[in-house]
Design a protein around this motif. Structure first.
Motif: not given
Lengths: 305, 661
Positions: A73, A77, A102, B530
């Motif tokens: 994460t 970001s 995030v 992600l």
């Protein structure tokens, strides 16, 4: 295009260590010591990567996975932040919403890992971490929205570099608000003392007591990436050449990032930590500054550039 | 549209009713369940087959049914809005019924007859078909009442417990208060139009008139009570805590969405709203989101927590709808599109993840017979599948990537932060609402991390809690379906948007609606990247870590650590509750030893009450005492009687004069 990609990725691999090293060095200098080498944080990570982890019998796979979720994460970001003062890796409309959520995902992962150990201290730290982060969450939205309203754009990068060098008052408020956000998010004084040895007073550090080896390295690198992303936001706001994509812009950006690190270190060396009860009030200063920035942004947009 | 298709769609009503009757009549629970499932499946197929063209953007289905007075003709009309709600309500009720089979099995084993329960689940499906398709106010109220009474009877499944009967009664009263308001609104409309047909209502509502505003408020309150908006939410956490898990799930995720459906239905009938209506909806939505989520952070009952989270999520959906209202009144087509899309998509997304969370909580209850977080802990090792399901539901509910909650919240953010209001003040207010939404998201993450961490991670807190087995397949199937949907609509939001698009086209969204949705595409790609990287690192670390060395948790130098020393739920939220203590009043019951050598152990219990409930009873109690005291004094002091009479006369006079101009 490819040049800026490479510059972004190279900076991701190098600058985080440098920033952490600078903070350490500044703190040492203020306390009259010589201090470790500038790249000491990188050596520490390499040492940790060579070790093998130990897990508590209480834990579940959540504990093993969480540090890497945190690292992912942090990377996710950092991808939308103009790290070298020009095009970021990714940019899309309302990407700062993504940025905030995030970060929250990474934080939730760390908190779950902390609770997974069943330790009272880690529970305490995670409660504090989440409470402070909760109050802090609107700051990024206020600042982001202020910059967007002022610039008439919808994503972070163009809003940051719009009218670079202008709108001084708005920029000052935004920078101060982001600076406080950075102090809270990266566990810096006066909110949290990263070098304390008393578990009762820790916030961030107490949550990682049980992590070891590569997992601890992932957390360490993730935290440094967050630090870098935050300093890069502030540096881009202050950089009058931001968005030009020139070498000069990148050099100024790096210098400003280092300056932010020096200020973080200086504050950390000179200021005592706040009582835990006062931290929410300190965060509300950031909220207030974000609110002022928003007023300036909306008013500035209405009055025209 | 040819009438064979539309009548096939209405055939689901008799199928469901007959199924309900057979389910009650049958002796064997297994047979009742089978009948209920088969009839619901047939009904779902009939309905989906019937409304499919509407979902693809086709023309509305219409069927007029002559009926003797006082009803007149009944018009059934399924437009895109009704089709959207029908499309997921019936399948989700079906999944809930599948879940009920496993969840209620321990009761069946003790000889409880489940027939009426399955019949009621069928009736819930009947109420959906009625509410979402009928155009006649009386029949609409009939469907509304079927849903309310059936839900009440479903809630009090465990009717032997006084607490559960009270929760059920509380729900019944609240929902009927809402019904009265709705009846009042319909009566007012009937008096103006002398018709019970929605079309006639619409013709009246479109014209500007002084009654339009009051009708908007009346309808708004009735629908807000149904969907448990703040401050009309107090019945909800009680009912959700008392009901069996699948009933809580269906109530929260599906049944109470009828309130928002009603609101949207009348929005479409009403046409272009006034600006104050938009601000009202936005304000109510923001308040509901904020207060709902604040209460989640202090609950110790897992299902109460999820109940408050429903208030939060309908609030978020209403923020989207309010944005759409504002855009409509300002004539900004992009805002209309973003607002209504975000709101409706959030309604749908909430149905997916809230059912999932309740189902996982039900698995916890079935295994441990408690949902009190302070007594649980370490369940992830015993119930790994339920733990994973709860985590997915929680993350989706906190709008964290890569799940579906983020998509709809992102769309709402993109409207709030777009800066397309017609004045700087408007923009400021919208950004302020976005900042509150950010706070809501962060508190929701706190609540979910707290709930999951306390219940599933760490060590068991109470040795007296015996942990049973993992949920049976009939409970796991709905759990997996919902978890897969939560992930799917997070990674492929285009499908969700396609579902809502035909409804959107009934609003004045202009032609550039497609391009304002472009950010969602980028978000989807970001989420996919992600999710891919998370899957990769997750699998890698899980694989690598299996053989790693094991030791005990670091006790910071203390070696006699016990599970009771773990952080508790109330200590976790203590700091948060202290910051917002005006809204989360803490009730303490303590007996703390004062002597130097205490002879008896002290004790301390804290409990966070609902401020609204507490204050309402406080205010009511105080007002009652005031009136009682005043009326007691009247006979003793004639001048009080004189003063009271004078005051009444004055009031009447003022009212009479005030109404005249």
């Amino acid at each position: 295009m490819i040049g800026s990609w490479l510059a972004n990725i190279a900076s991701l691999l190098l600058v985080p260590f440098l920033l952490a090293g600078v903070i350490l060095r500044v703190k040492s200098l203020w306390s009259g010591r010589k201090g470790p080498p500038l790249l000491q944080p990188a050596y520490d990570l390499l040492r940790l990567l060579r070790k093998s982890p130990v897990y508590s019998v209480t834990t579940t796979p959540v504990f093993r996975i969480a540090p890497w979720v945190f690292l992912t994460t942090a990377l996710g970001s950092a991808a939308i932040v103009p790290l070298v003062g020009s095009d970021p890796l990714v940019s899309f409309s309302f990407d700062f919403v993504w940025f905030a959520y995030v970060w929250t995902l990474g934080r939730v992962a760390m908190v779950l890992a902390a609770l997974d150990t069943g330790s009272a201290f880690e529970g305490m730290g995670s409660a504090r971490e989440l409470t402070f982060a909760t109050l802090l969450e609107p700051v990024l939205f206020l600042v982001g929205a202020a910059l967007c309203l002022r610039s008439g754009t919808h994503s972070l990068y163009p809003a940051l570099v719009f009218d670079a060098g202008g709108a001084v008052l708005l920029r000052i408020c935004a920078v101060l608000a982001l600076f406080i956000m950075l102090q809270v998010e990266t566990a810096r004084m006066p909110v949290d003392d990263p070098s304390t040895h008393l578990e009762l007073t820790m916030v961030h550090e107490v949550m990682v007591l049980d992590h070891s080896g590569p997992d601890l390295a992932a957390i360490g690198f993730g935290s440094m990436l967050k630090l870098f992303a935050g300093t890069a936001l502030i540096a881009t706001l202050c950089n009058p050449w931001a968005g030009q994509g020139t070498l000069l812009a990148a050099a100024v950006q790096l210098a400003l990032s280092l300056l932010v690190a020096v200020s973080l270190g200086t504050v950390e060396a000179l200021v005592a930590r706040l009582k835990l009860r006062l931290v929410p009030e300190y965060i509300s200063v950031a909220l207030g500054l974000g609110g002022v920035a928003l007023l300036l942004g909306a008013w500035g947009a209405a009055a025209g550039p | 549209m040819d009438s064979s298709v539309s009548s096939a769609f209405l055939l689901s009503l008799p199928v469901l009713v007959v199924g309900a009757a057979i389910a009650v009549a049958l002796r064997s629970n297994r047979a009742s369940a089978a009948v209920s499932l088969v009839t619901q499946a047939v009904a779902a197929v009939l309905v989906l087959g019937g409304v499919w063209p509407c979902l693809r953007g086709g023309k509305a289905l219409q069927l007029v049914w002559p009926w003797p007075p006082p009803i007149g003709t009944i018009t059934f009309r399924v437009d895109a809005l009704g089709a959207f709600f029908l499309a997921w309500s019936l399948p989700m009720t079906f999944l809930g019924t599948v879940y009920a089979i496993g969840y209620l099995r321990p009761y069946f084993a003790r000889g409880r007859h489940g027939g009426p329960h399955f019949a009621l689940l069928n009736l819930i499906a009947v109420s959906f078909v009625l509410i979402y398709s009928v155009q006649n106010a009386l029949v609409f109220l009939l469907g509304w009442e079927i849903a309310a009474v059936a839900a009440w009877l479903l809630v009090i499944w465990d009717y032997r417990s006084q607490k559960i009967r009270f929760a059920g009664f509380n729900y019944l009263v609240s929902t009927h208060v809402g019904l009265f308001v709705l009846v009042a609104a319909f009566m007012l409309l009937h008096s103006k139009t002398s018709s019970m047909d929605f079309h006639a209502f619409g013709v009246f509502l479109e014209r500007p008139s002084p009654t339009r505003g009051s009708l908007f408020l009346l309808l708004g309150i009735a629908f807000a009570l149904k969907s448990a908006f703040f401050p009309f939410h107090t019945w909800l956490p009680r009912a959700h805590a008392a009901a069996p898990a699948h009933v809580s799930a269906l109530m929260s995720g599906v049944i109470h969405k009828a309130g928002l459906f009603g609101f949207l239905r009348f929005t479409l009938l009403m046409g272009r709203p006034e600006e104050w209506m938009g601000w009202t909806v936005l304000a109510f939505g923001t308040l509901s989101a904020l207060f709902g989520v604040l209460y989640t952070s202090t609950q110790r009952d897992l299902k109460r927590l999820l109940g408050y989270s429903s208030t939060e999520n309908v609030g978020i959906a209403a923020m989207g709808l309010g944005l759409g209202y504002l855009g409509w009144s300002w004539e900004v087509p992009s805002l209309v599109a973003i607002g209504f899309l975000g709101g409706m998509l959030h309604i749908f997304n909430h149905a997916i993840f809230k059912c999932l969370s309740f189902y996982a909580a039900g698995a916890v209850y079935r295994a441990t017979h408690t949902v009190d977080m302070e007594r649980l802990g370490g369940l992830a090792k015993r119930l790994p599948l339920s733990a994973g399901a709860f985590l997915v539901g929680g993350l989706a509910g906190s709008a964290l990537p890569p799940f579906n909650g983020l998509v709809s919240e992102f769309i709402i953010y993109s409207g709030l932060l777009s800066g397309s209001a017609d004045s700087p003040e408007g923009n400021l207010t919208l950004v302020g609402a976005a900042a509150v939404l950010a706070l809501v998201g962060a508190i929701s993450a706190l609540s979910i991390a707290r709930a999951f961490g306390l219940v599933f991670l760490g060590n068991p807190r109470d040795p007296s809690v015996e942990v049973g087995e993992e949920a049976p397949p009939s409970m796991l199937l709905p759990i997996f379906c919902h978890a897969a949907l939560a992930l799917w609509f997070g990674l492929a939001p285009a499908f969700g948007i396609e579902l809502v698009r035909p409804v959107l086209e009934q609003f004045p969204i202009g032609s550039q609606a497609g391009q304002v949705l472009a950010p969602v595409d980028s978000l989807a790609w970001a989420s996919r990247c992600l999710a891919g990287s998370l899957l990769l690192v997750g699998l890698l670390r899980w694989w690598q870590g299996r053989a790693a060395r094991r030791s005990v948790t670091w006790g910071c130098g203390y070696t006699a650590v016990s599970p009771r020393m773990q952080y508790t739920g109330s200590s976790f939220s203590e700091q948060m509750a202290r910051i917002f203590d005006a809204f989360t009043p803490a009730l303490r019951r303590e007996r703390i030893a004062t002597e130097i050598f205490p002879q008896s152990p002290g004790q301390l219990a804290t409990h966070h009450a609902d401020a609204v409930e507490l204050r309402i009873f406080e205010v009511l109690g105080r007002a009652e005492a005031l009136v009682t005291r005043a009326s007691q004094r009247i006979p003793a002091h004639p001048r009080f009687a004189f003063a009271a009479g004078l005051l009444t006369l004055l009031l009447i006079g003022v009212l009479a004069l005030g109404v005249r101009p």
